[in-house]
Scaffold this active site. Structure first.
Site, PDB file in Angstrom:
ATOM      1  N   ARG A  87       0.870  -1.184   0.000  1.00 25.25           N
ATOM      2  CA  ARG A  87       0.000   0.000   0.000  1.00 25.25           C
ATOM      3  C   ARG A  87       0.901   1.226   0.000  1.00 25.25           C
ATOM      4  NH1 ARG A  87      -3.405  -2.843  -1.495  1.00 25.25           N
ATOM      5  NH2 ARG A  87      -5.470  -3.259  -0.631  1.00 25.25           N
ATOM      6  N   GLU A 144      -3.036   7.385  -4.425  1.00 25.28           N
ATOM      7  CA  GLU A 144      -3.413   6.788  -5.705  1.00 25.28           C
ATOM      8  C   GLU A 144      -4.900   6.881  -6.015  1.00 25.28           C
ATOM      9  OE1 GLU A 144      -2.102   2.670  -4.954  1.00 25.28           O
ATOM     10  OE2 GLU A 144      -4.199   2.073  -5.080  1.00 25.28           O
ATOM     11  N   HIS A 170      -1.356  -0.072  -9.626  1.00 21.27           N
ATOM     12  CA  HIS A 170      -2.008  -1.055  -8.752  1.00 21.27           C
ATOM     13  C   HIS A 170      -2.539  -2.245  -9.565  1.00 21.27           C
ATOM     14  CE1 HIS A 170      -3.966  -1.321  -4.537  1.00 21.27           C
ATOM     15  NE2 HIS A 170      -3.861  -2.528  -5.039  1.00 21.27           N
ATOM     16  N   ASP A 192       3.980  -0.348  -7.260  1.00 21.22           N
ATOM     17  CA  ASP A 192       2.668  -0.666  -7.836  1.00 21.22           C
ATOM     18  C   ASP A 192       1.570   0.109  -7.113  1.00 21.22           C
ATOM     19  OD1 ASP A 192       0.922  -2.105  -9.590  1.00 21.22           O
ATOM     20  OD2 ASP A 192       0.326  -3.377  -7.903  1.00 21.22           O
TER      21      ASP A 192
END
Ligand code: NAI
Length: 333
Positions: free
Chosen positions: A232, A261, A293, A256
């Protein structure tokens, strides 16, 4: 049950259509993220099905309860975006998908690492322009390097196994160590920072782990360290990461996830650009790779997410025990 799926994506719709034939829920897809403005769309439904960047804070939960929502079904393992205390007060059960394919996320972490290290992103662009120069593409062998796994749960263990397969030494840190892999040596977080060439994060985002990787963590890392975050975004203090990259304190970052985000990921901003200066700055570094993500994005994982989500909803409808309920206790974070 009547189910509204927020943050729906076209890639998951065929799985819902196919697998719902066994469950017969009435499913309605909306592309909107769930937030206080869009929550009204849940009127007339029994269940809200939410994804990682949907907002499930106290205000939204109160609104959903007022609208008659009886169940929140998360299409994710992580539940850091849900105010659990508010859900507890409102007696609103939260179900999730605790595991769907740890392999998918671990393999994506490795893909990011290999891309960054061997500069595949640069080589791909060069060769499409018939530029076959090798200048600036030197990487390093993974063999014999030391990898630090932070978080030895389902995904961390898979990552450890893959890196062991490359011939890496595997160190690990966890609050509750899983000692099932005999090649993995548990050490302190400080030792991970000091000894590892590659550090891969696999812990949940909680009050304890928020900005765990901050200025002082970066200052302890090896100059050639690569940090991988498929967990995260909030676990890394982005400003500290940017400073570390500017000062060449570390070698690179493979990300990622990103702490802000929810404003951008899963959507196309190629025509508009973005307002987030930290994300924009990160994307300027040649030694940073960002994916939006997509660690979970394999056919197997999507199938499992949809199947478990539908089964969670059916269990609630049929008054069966909710095996995937997020245990809510007051002051739980
Ligand atoms: P898991 O629950 O199996 O493992 C988490 C591990 O972290 C546990 O071993 C736990 O003891 C440890 N941990 C928890 N708090 C800690 C702390 N304060 N300090 C040290 N260790 C701590 O979770 P899993 O399935 O391995 O997933 C890890 C994370 O990956 C999830 O929390 C989620 O945020 C992220 N994720 C990312 C995806 C993506 O698409 N990029 C998809 C799925 C999960």
């Amino acid at each position: 049950m009547k189910v509204i799926i927020f943050s729906a994506h076209d890639y998951e719709k065929p799985y819902f259509t196919e697998l719902n034939s066994h469950n017969n829920h009435e499913i309605f897809f909306v592309y909107n993220n769930l937030n206080l403005e869009s929550a009204i769309m849940a009127k007339g439904f029994d269940c809200v099905c939410a994804f990682v960047n949907d907002k499930l804070d106290a205000e939204v939960l109160v609104k959903l309860k007022e609208l008659g929502i009886k169940l929140i079904a998360l299409r994710s393992a992580g539940f850091n975006h849900v105010n659990l205390n508010a859900a507890f007060e409102l007696n609103l059960p939260i179900v999730r998908v605790p595991a769907y394919s740890p392999h998918a996320i671990a393999e994506h972490g490795v893909a990011l690492l290999l891309t960054l290290n061997r500069k595949i992103h640069k080589a791909y662009n060069r060769s499409r322009e018939f530029n076959f120069s090798l200048e600036g593409l030197v990487g390093f062998d993974l063999y014999n390097k030391t990898v630090g796994i932070v978080g030895t749960g389902k995904i961390g263990l898979e990552m450890a196994k893959i890196m062991h397969g490359f011939g890496c030494h595997v160190l690990a840190y966890d609050k509750y160590p899983n000692t099932s892999l005999n090649f993995m040596q548990f050490v302190s977080l400080e030792e991970i920072y000091k000894k590892c060439d590659i550090i891969s994060l696999h812990i949940p985002l909680t009050n304890d782990t928020n900005h765990l990787i901050n200025d002082s963590a970066f200052s302890c890392m090896k100059k050639n360290a690569i940090i991988i975050n498929t967990s995260r975004g909030g676990i890394i203090d982005t400003k500290a990461l940017i400073e570390a990259l500017k000062a060449n304190t570390i070698k690179g970052a493979a990300l990622d996830v990103y702490e802000e985000e929810e404003n951008y990921f899963f959507s196309d901003f190629s025509g508009k650009g973005i307002d987030d200066d930290n994300l924009a700055r990160l994307l300027t570094f040649p030694n940073v790779i960002v994916t939006g993500h997509q660690g979970f994005l394999t056919a197997e994982a999507i199938h499992n997410i949809v199947e478990t989500t539908l089964n969670n909803i059916s269990d609630f409808e049929n008054k069966l025990p909710l095996i995937n309920e997020v245990k809510i206790k007051k002051n739980n974070h």
